[in-house]
Design a protein around this motif. Structure first.
Motif, PDB file in Angstrom:
ATOM      1  N   SER A 100     -12.675   3.728  13.235  1.00 39.53           N
ATOM      2  CA  SER A 100     -13.262   2.640  12.442  1.00 39.53           C
ATOM      3  C   SER A 100     -12.257   1.514  12.313  1.00 39.53           C
ATOM      4  O   SER A 100     -11.058   1.751  12.233  1.00 39.53           O
ATOM      5  N   GLN A 101     -12.763   0.298  12.341  1.00 36.81           N
ATOM      6  CA  GLN A 101     -11.903  -0.845  11.992  1.00 36.81           C
ATOM      7  C   GLN A 101     -12.520  -1.548  10.786  1.00 36.81           C
ATOM      8  O   GLN A 101     -12.132  -1.316   9.661  1.00 36.81           O
ATOM      9  N   CYS A 129     -20.680  -1.550  18.063  1.00 38.17           N
ATOM     10  CA  CYS A 129     -19.429  -1.743  17.335  1.00 38.17           C
ATOM     11  C   CYS A 129     -18.801  -2.999  17.917  1.00 38.17           C
ATOM     12  O   CYS A 129     -18.752  -3.159  19.131  1.00 38.17           O
ATOM     13  N   ARG A 130     -18.335  -3.888  17.079  1.00 37.18           N
ATOM     14  CA  ARG A 130     -17.756  -5.128  17.579  1.00 37.18           C
ATOM     15  C   ARG A 130     -16.233  -5.119  17.472  1.00 37.18           C
ATOM     16  O   ARG A 130     -15.589  -6.065  17.889  1.00 37.18           O
ATOM     17  N   CYS A 131     -15.661  -4.066  16.881  1.00 36.26           N
ATOM     18  CA  CYS A 131     -14.211  -4.068  16.637  1.00 36.26           C
ATOM     19  C   CYS A 131     -13.427  -3.207  17.603  1.00 36.26           C
ATOM     20  O   CYS A 131     -12.393  -3.612  18.103  1.00 36.26           O
ATOM     21  N   THR A 132     -13.885  -1.971  17.821  1.00 37.82           N
ATOM     22  CA  THR A 132     -12.983  -0.975  18.417  1.00 37.82           C
ATOM     23  C   THR A 132     -12.981  -0.965  19.934  1.00 37.82           C
ATOM     24  O   THR A 132     -12.063  -0.412  20.533  1.00 37.82           O
ATOM     25  N   GLY A 133     -14.026  -1.488  20.553  1.00 38.95           N
ATOM     26  CA  GLY A 133     -14.143  -1.332  21.997  1.00 38.95           C
ATOM     27  C   GLY A 133     -14.595   0.073  22.372  1.00 38.95           C
ATOM     28  O   GLY A 133     -14.581   0.425  23.542  1.00 38.95           O
ATOM     29  N   TYR A 134     -14.955   0.888  21.384  1.00 37.69           N
ATOM     30  CA  TYR A 134     -15.606   2.197  21.542  1.00 37.69           C
ATOM     31  C   TYR A 134     -14.689   3.344  21.985  1.00 37.69           C
ATOM     32  O   TYR A 134     -15.017   4.507  21.772  1.00 37.69           O
ATOM     33  N   GLU A 135     -13.584   3.039  22.634  1.00 37.60           N
ATOM     34  CA  GLU A 135     -12.764   4.117  23.186  1.00 37.60           C
ATOM     35  C   GLU A 135     -12.414   5.175  22.129  1.00 37.60           C
ATOM     36  O   GLU A 135     -12.580   6.371  22.370  1.00 37.60           O
ATOM     37  N   LEU A 140     -20.732  -7.090  12.481  1.00 36.52           N
ATOM     38  CA  LEU A 140     -21.825  -6.173  12.134  1.00 36.52           C
ATOM     39  C   LEU A 140     -22.364  -6.448  10.734  1.00 36.52           C
ATOM     40  O   LEU A 140     -23.556  -6.330  10.483  1.00 36.52           O
ATOM     41  N   PHE A 166     -13.918 -12.219  13.080  1.00 36.36           N
ATOM     42  CA  PHE A 166     -13.687 -12.760  14.423  1.00 36.36           C
ATOM     43  C   PHE A 166     -13.675 -14.285  14.457  1.00 36.36           C
ATOM     44  O   PHE A 166     -13.883 -14.881  15.508  1.00 36.36           O
ATOM     45  N   GLY A 187     -11.122  -5.602   9.113  1.00 38.05           N
ATOM     46  CA  GLY A 187     -11.127  -4.471  10.034  1.00 38.05           C
ATOM     47  C   GLY A 187      -9.849  -4.384  10.832  1.00 38.05           C
ATOM     48  O   GLY A 187      -9.533  -3.346  11.406  1.00 38.05           O
ATOM     49  N   GLU A 198      -7.675  -2.832  22.406  1.00 38.48           N
ATOM     50  CA  GLU A 198      -8.891  -2.283  23.024  1.00 38.48           C
ATOM     51  C   GLU A 198     -10.127  -3.073  22.589  1.00 38.48           C
ATOM     52  O   GLU A 198     -10.972  -3.433  23.407  1.00 38.48           O
ATOM     53  N   GLY A 199     -10.197  -3.323  21.297  1.00 39.37           N
ATOM     54  CA  GLY A 199     -11.371  -4.022  20.766  1.00 39.37           C
ATOM     55  C   GLY A 199     -11.449  -5.461  21.241  1.00 39.37           C
ATOM     56  O   GLY A 199     -12.516  -5.954  21.590  1.00 39.37           O
ATOM     57  N   VAL A 245     -12.570  -5.536  24.946  1.00 41.44           N
ATOM     58  CA  VAL A 245     -13.996  -5.287  25.173  1.00 41.44           C
ATOM     59  C   VAL A 245     -14.839  -6.465  24.668  1.00 41.44           C
ATOM     60  O   VAL A 245     -15.831  -6.860  25.287  1.00 41.44           O
ATOM     61  N   ARG A 254     -17.743  -0.162  28.387  1.00 41.32           N
ATOM     62  CA  ARG A 254     -16.278  -0.211  28.403  1.00 41.32           C
ATOM     63  C   ARG A 254     -15.782   0.380  29.726  1.00 41.32           C
ATOM     64  O   ARG A 254     -16.507   1.127  30.371  1.00 41.32           O
TER      65      ARG A 254
END
Lengths: 490, 779
Positions: free
Chosen positions: A108-109, A145-151, B190, B243, B488, B664-665, B668, B703
């Motif tokens: 989570s971010q 999710c717009r923060c983590t890039g999902y990884e 979000l 952002f 975040g 990473e975020g 992406v 990703r």
């Protein structure tokens, strides 16, 4: 006749009688119950921030599925168990393994999408001990999710898969027997339920026969199965619906039957319910279903609804038409069966008479010596609406000539439509590179697509032709479709 | 003193540089982290809805709101006439952005009125009932349209010039002119925009706002209400993503909620629907880059002349600094011996574009990387070879001057790129891909390794300041507040680590409190990647002051020398005695030590003269590089990202776990900008991609299939930043250009890599296919 629905919310039994037919589960949770862990991100079933689990009794027992609370109407919850993120942590406040894995992997971010991800991961954890990356990604298709890039979220899913402490720890494992008993008891009270508020009614018929009767009396009522389309009429277009008939609980409409002739799919079968059998029988069609909506939408949305709403960009009509599917429409007094392609009359207009509803669709099994493929083209691979979707069903004779061919496209006209000029041009011809090249331009006679935000007319036309090329190459044994995961991985 | 009552630890929990989890992680996963919509509403809270223009540019002839006023649940309707102070929320002071339009509308979706009702649903339904008559005026929504219509500029353009670009372009052996279109981007935080306004006595009002810039919201609320700043308190505990989309764009909602709350003396909440949010708030600027680049046969750049035109929307908002930053990054990592750069911030009849992670920088870099591609394909070379040839030099070389006359003093780009090139096996993989493509008629692959050099500091020098407030209570617990906001990125965690580290106490002892204008005034937006640099230093300053007083007290009380006072983990050594921290703090209270301090920090060394195009706008640079490999389908334009490797420089990381999360975020998110995220306006000027159903941000399955991210562990900031760390928010966003260029290489393969594909962004499947078709015909 009852005037209230009954369901279980986390650990509490709820009897609810005072709600309108378009009230959503999300508003009920957040505004009426102050269960604010479930978030509103988009109110159209596309972001997953509102993901909750809904448990229902099926032929395989109690089954929990992730759904979007934002487009789930209260009237569709009778006899279910609604589980929100607040139900996960232990009674002592200890995190559930799924939650702990998200913390440990830095999943989570900003945290706003996180409860929705936790619920999707929880749904996966309940149903799959050792998910592959493909299965994890599939389970997360409906969560943005717009923060983590999902990884880190995918890593959390992998990390938690094998972590199964005592079943006493998990609230749904622990209480499974009691929950099932309660749901059986709710379901055993037969009888149609009608809940009225400010003159607007939610009608929950006790059986398909009762549904047919109600529809005969109220032909203008809105039929709601999965609500993945009707939900948006309400949350986005703010439409008033005065009478809504909910049919998602009618198990009679939820059978998938396979015999030597083909598959018969009840109108109430969700994409998720249909997936396994369709994938077994017609693998290419199965791969398409995995790209319709996200997991939450596939758990709610039905193939019957995808047909009945008549959208020119619905994903299942092109393959169904190419396969020669037949649609059965039913009224309280009878049935008729028509070729599916004849159902779509023109944009926004279908051959459904007053009092009629879609009962089932029969999909003939492709013959042994035939080739079938379906290609969905969209900006984003998953959880997107097609720019175009094309299906090809070819049978060659012993001399390698086209004995029969059916080609159908969505996104190319006001309805899902066959490419009859292309088919005619191919029929009886040698299935060869030269013929394919010569026939491509016949698509221009079949389709004059529009330009919109999903694609330009030029792109749609060119790609339709190129998909014929791809299909030809594939029948020649060369795979040319980009796939993130090969079948054996999935 | 009884030393048996506590156990000693060699190190505290949560020092600087430790990979701590986000302070709210536990609350995130349990759904107990409160966002503004989750805060219990005061009794009688009302809700707002917006009435929007359905014309792109028109005079307002008449507005009939009678049906709105009489709709169920409606309490009142606000128009521009009802604003007690100024009907203006222009963050620039240019008065070009009315809160509610009164005379004319300048974009489709511009707010004209607001409805206040008992429920949100009632407010939304009522807002649709207005009858508005318009007289249409000519409109244009894009850069071409603006140019065709001789559109005005929303701010004065900026010009950067060094050397003799015109002469050198003429003289150079080779020259290419071209143009590139770069699309905008919706933030898609979000959690949508939201404000909750609670009126108080006199003129007082408290506003909970989902904003990156509480001070600006405070000033705007005061401005529209016509009251003093000191009557307004703005609070922000956390945002569900920002952002840049909540730097100025929260003003509207906070100001309207405040006006309604004061007028009605009731709490008012304003949470627009997602579609409204996407319609009425600004986005990343689209750009058109017209470039003229001169070079030699080796690929060395001699001179560059480029114009960066931007779709700014109907008002200035942050378009000035955004287009400036595009020029500041139009050099990417490359030395231009002679250069002339001009910005063209064009007015369009679209929503006013705004800040978005990178703030024009990514568009600047993308234009530069296009020029590199042009040179590489023209010379038949690997773009990476051209990149390396043109990198800025080390200090002492004559290749360190930027177009804005700042010297690059901390250059590590060559080392970063070299390490990544080797660790990701770039050369062998590139050869393998070329071999693969030669035998693959339909599927083609591409690989690209691209660099990032990103300037850190607000280019508006005054914004580079921050404040913090630290208290220690008598039980030894610490209260931390600062001007930065949490969206975040983990800023609260990092700053708490600084304070814990300074006092050598476990981080659980440090309570992180919601940002509020009442505790720390005159703050800057949490933006420009500056959050931890500025607020970390300010908090350190506050903690340091208290620490000094504590040391003085210890010296007095224990009668020891300063050198005999040492802060050990959760305890102090004073002379020969060990004292637990909380015991010591209580003693200090009884010794009447001031246990509270306000800290302050301003970034040293920076200055900027925009008129002259000269100065040192950036304190330092952050660096990084990414290598991406993709596959494309030349029949449909579809693609997949097969692998990405990143090596990124964050100096000495304050928190490696959070920093990798940002990388990473950011990557992406950047990938989304350059691939599937496309904004589309129709002929009427209406944005048709205004919801996640039509606007596609990346999913888990988008990703990179293999994703390796590393920090450059040897790096330390050359400047004395907090813990020698570097900023991390924006730079990694730019790494996504590697995906874009890898797609470009795969396209180039259909013409045997002899033609620059001139792919525009975003590279949707459609653009990729059309580029393939174009090259097939040329190749």
């Amino acid at each position: 006749m009852s005037e209230a629905i009954r369901f279980i919310l986390n650990a509490e039994e709820v009897t609810l009688g005072d709600f309108g037919p378009t009230e959503t589960l999300l508003d009920y949770l957040r505004l009426k119950r102050r269960l604010t862990g479930t978030k509103e991100g988009c109110a159209e079933g596309d972001c997953g921030a509102c993901t909750v689990l809904v448990g229902r009794l099926t032929e395989h027992g109690l089954r929990y599925e992730s759904v979007n609370a934002c487009i789930r109407f209260l009237g569709s919850l009778h006899g279910t168990h609604v589980v929100t993120v607040e139900h996960l942590a232990g009674r002592d406040g200890a995190l559930h393994p799924v939650q702990q894995a998200m913390v440990d992997c830095h999943g989570s971010q900003c945290g706003f999408c996180t409860p929705g991800f936790v619920m999707s991961l929880y749904g996966l954890w309940l149903s799959n001990d050792a998910p592959t990356r493909a299965e994890i990604e599939s389970a997360l298709q409906g969560n943005l999710c717009r923060c983590t890039g999902y990884e880190p979220i995918v890593k959390a899913a992998e990390q938690v898969a094998a972590n199964r402490p005592s079943s006493l720890f998990d609230p749904l494992e622990r209480d499974r027997i009691q929950i099932m008993a309660k749901l059986w008891s709710i379901q055993s009270e037969n009888g149609t339920i009608v809940v009225t508020k400010d003159g607007a009614r939610s009608i929950i018929p006790a059986s398909v026969a009762a549904f047919a009767e109600v529809l005969a009396e109220e032909p203008k009522a809105t039929i709601v199965a999965g609500a993945t389309d009707v939900g948006l009429w309400v949350t986005k277009q703010m439409r008033q619906l005065d009478a809504v008939i909910f049919i998602n609980h009618l198990t009679e409409l939820q059978s998938v039957e396979v015999d030597e002739n083909g598959i018969t799919i009840g109108a109430g079968v969700s994409y998720s319910q249909a997936l396994d059998k369709i994938a077994d029988e017609i693998p290419a069609f199965g791969r398409l279903i995995d790209r319709i909506g996200g997991q939450q939408v596939r758990n709610m949305g039905t193939i019957g609804g995808n047909i009945a709403n008549g959208s020119p960009i619905g994903d299942t009509p092109p393959p169904l038409i190419a396969l020669g599917a037949e649609l059965t429409l039913r009224t309280h007094s009878g049935r008729r069966t028509i070729p599916l392609e004849d159902f779509f009359l023109s944009y926004g207009k279908q051959d459904r008479l007053a009092g009629e509803f879609v009962e089932k669709v029969f999909v003939p099994r492709p013959r042994d010596n035939s080739h079938f493929a379906v290609y969905k083209i969209s900006k984003r691979r998953d959880e997107d609406i097609s720019a175009l979707c094309g299906a090809f069903n070819l049978r060659l004779d012993d001399e390698g000539k086209v004995a029969s061919i059916r080609i159908a496209f969505g996104g190319m006209a006001g309805t899902p439509k066959r490419a009859s000029h292309v088919e005619q041009a191919l029929l009886g011809q040698a299935w060869s590179w030269g013929v394919i090249s010569a026939v491509r331009d016949a698509f221009d006679q079949d389709y004059q697509p529009l330009s919109d935000w999903r694609a330009s007319a030029e792109y749609r036309s060119l790609t339709a032709k190129n998909l014929l090329t791809r299909f030809f190459l594939e029948t020649a044994g060369q795979g040319h479709e980009l796939r993130r995961f090969e079948l054996e991985e999935a | 003193m009884d030393k048996s009552t506590f156990t000693t630890k060699p190190i505290i929990n949560g020092p600087m540089h430790a990979p701590l989890r986000h302070d709210s992680a536990h609350k995130h996963v349990t759904g107990t982290a409160d966002y503004i919509d989750d805060i219990p509403e005061p009794i009688g809270t009302l809700h707002m809805g917006l009435g929007l223009s359905d014309r792109a540019h028109a005079e307002l002839v008449s507005i009939d709101l009678s049906a709105v006023e009489t709709a169920p649940g409606v309490v009142c309707v606000l128009t521009g006439e009802d604003i007690p102070g100024f009907n203006d929320v222009a963050s620039t002071g240019r008065h070009d952005e009315p809160l509610l339009a009164t005379k004319d509308v300048q974009f489709h979706g511009q707010p004209i009125f607001a409805v206040v009702a008992e429920t949100r649903d009632q407010a939304r339904r009522a807002a649709r009932l207005a009858r508005i008559q318009y007289r249409d005026l000519p409109h244009w929504t894009d850069i071409d349209g603006a140019r065709d219509n001789g559109a005005p500029l929303v701010v004065e353009p900026m010009v950067l010039k060094r050397g003799e670009p015109q002469t050198e372009i003429e003289k150079a052996p080779l020259r290419i002119q071209g143009s590139m279109s770069i699309g905008g981007q919706e933030h898609f935080y979000l959690e949508g925009q939201i404000a909750l306004a609670i009126p108080g006595e006199d003129e007082d009002i408290i506003v909970w706002s989902s904003t990156q810039h509480p001070s600006e919201v405070q000033h705007m609320v005061a401005h529209v209400l016509g009251i003093a700043n000191n009557a307004v308190e703005v609070r922000t505990r956390r945002m569900g993503g920002g952002f840049g989309g909540k730097e100025t764009q929260g003003n509207h909602f906070a100001a309207l909620a405040a006006v309604a709350a004061k007028k009605l003396k009731r709490a008012v909440k304003f949470r627009p629907d997602r579609d409204e949010d996407m319609t009425v708030t600004g986005k990343r600027h689209d750009f058109r880059v017209d470039y003229d680049v001169a070079f030699d046969e080796d690929g060395r750049i001699h001179a560059v002349d480029a114009t960066y035109a931007a779709r700014c929307g109907f008002s200035a908002d942050l378009s000035g600094p955004v287009t400036d930053r595009a020029l500041f990054h139009a050099d990417s990592s490359y030395f231009y011996p002679h250069v002339h750069l001009t910005s063209q911030p064009l007015k369009t009849h679209t929503v006013s574009n705004t800040a978005f992670r990178g703030f024009g920088g990514p568009q600047g870099v993308l234009g530069a990387e296009r020029m590199i591609e042009e040179i590489a394909y023209a010379l038949g070379k690997d773009p990476l070879e051209i990149r390396k040839l043109n990198f800025y030099g080390q200090q002492g070389s004559d290749r360190t001057a930027t177009p804005y006359h700042q010297e690059v003093e901390d250059n590590v780009i060559a080392r970063i790129v070299e390490e990544l090139e080797s660790s990701c096996d770039y050369q062998a993989r590139r050869q393998a891909i070329i071999d693969f493509n030669a035998n693959s008629p339909v599927i083609r692959k591409g690989i690209a390794l691209t660099p990032v050099k990103f300037g850190i500091s607000f280019t508006m020098t005054a914004y580079n300041q921050a404040g913090a407030l630290v208290h220690i209570y008598q039980d030894g617990s610490i209260h931390l507040n600062h001007g930065g906001t949490e969206m975040g990125q983990g800023l609260y965690t990092k700053v708490a680590q600084v304070v814990a580290d300074t006092f050598q106490v476990d981080i659980d002892r440090v309570k992180i409190t919601a940002t509020t204008t009442g505790k720390v005034p005159n703050t800057s937006a949490t933006a420009a990647s500056s959050g931890s640099d500025l607020n970390g230093m300010a908090a350190y300053d506050a903690a340091r002051q208290i620490k000094e007083r504590l040391i003085d007290f210890a010296c007095r009380q224990w009668e020891v020398d300063r050198s005999e006072v040492e802060f050990l983990p959760n305890r102090l050594r004073i002379g020969g005695e060990i004292v637990p921290f909380d015991t010591f703090v209580r003693a200090a209270y009884y010794g009447r030590v001031h246990l509270s301090a306000a800290g302050f920090y301003k970034t040293p060394k920076i200055h900027w003269d925009r008129e002259a195009g000269r100065g040192r706008p950036f304190y330092y640079f952050s660096y990084g590089a990414a290598c991406s490999e993709v596959s494309i389908d030349t029949l449909t334009g579809e693609y997949l990202v097969d692998r990405t490797d990143i090596l990124h420089d964050v100096g000495r990381s304050l928190n490696p776990a959070l920093d990798i999360g940002q990388i990473e975020g950011g990557f992406v998110q950047g990938m989304g900008w350059l691939t599937t995220e496309e904004l589309w306006w129709d002929a009427k000027g209406r944005l048709r991609t205004h919801a996640p159903s039509t606007y596609k941000i990346p999913l888990a399955s988008d990703r990179p299939k293999e994703f390796n991210v590393k920090l450059a562990e040897w790096s330390e900031n050359a400047e004395p930043t907090i813990g020698r760390s570097k900023a991390v928010g924006e730079p990694p966003f730019v790494l996504a250009i590697s995906v874009f260029e890898a797609i470009s290489m795969a396209v180039a393969s259909v013409a045997d890599y002899t033609v620059c594909p001139r792919l525009d962004a975003p590279a949707t499947p459609e653009r990729v296919l059309m580029a393939v078709e174009r090259l097939k015909q040329m190749g």
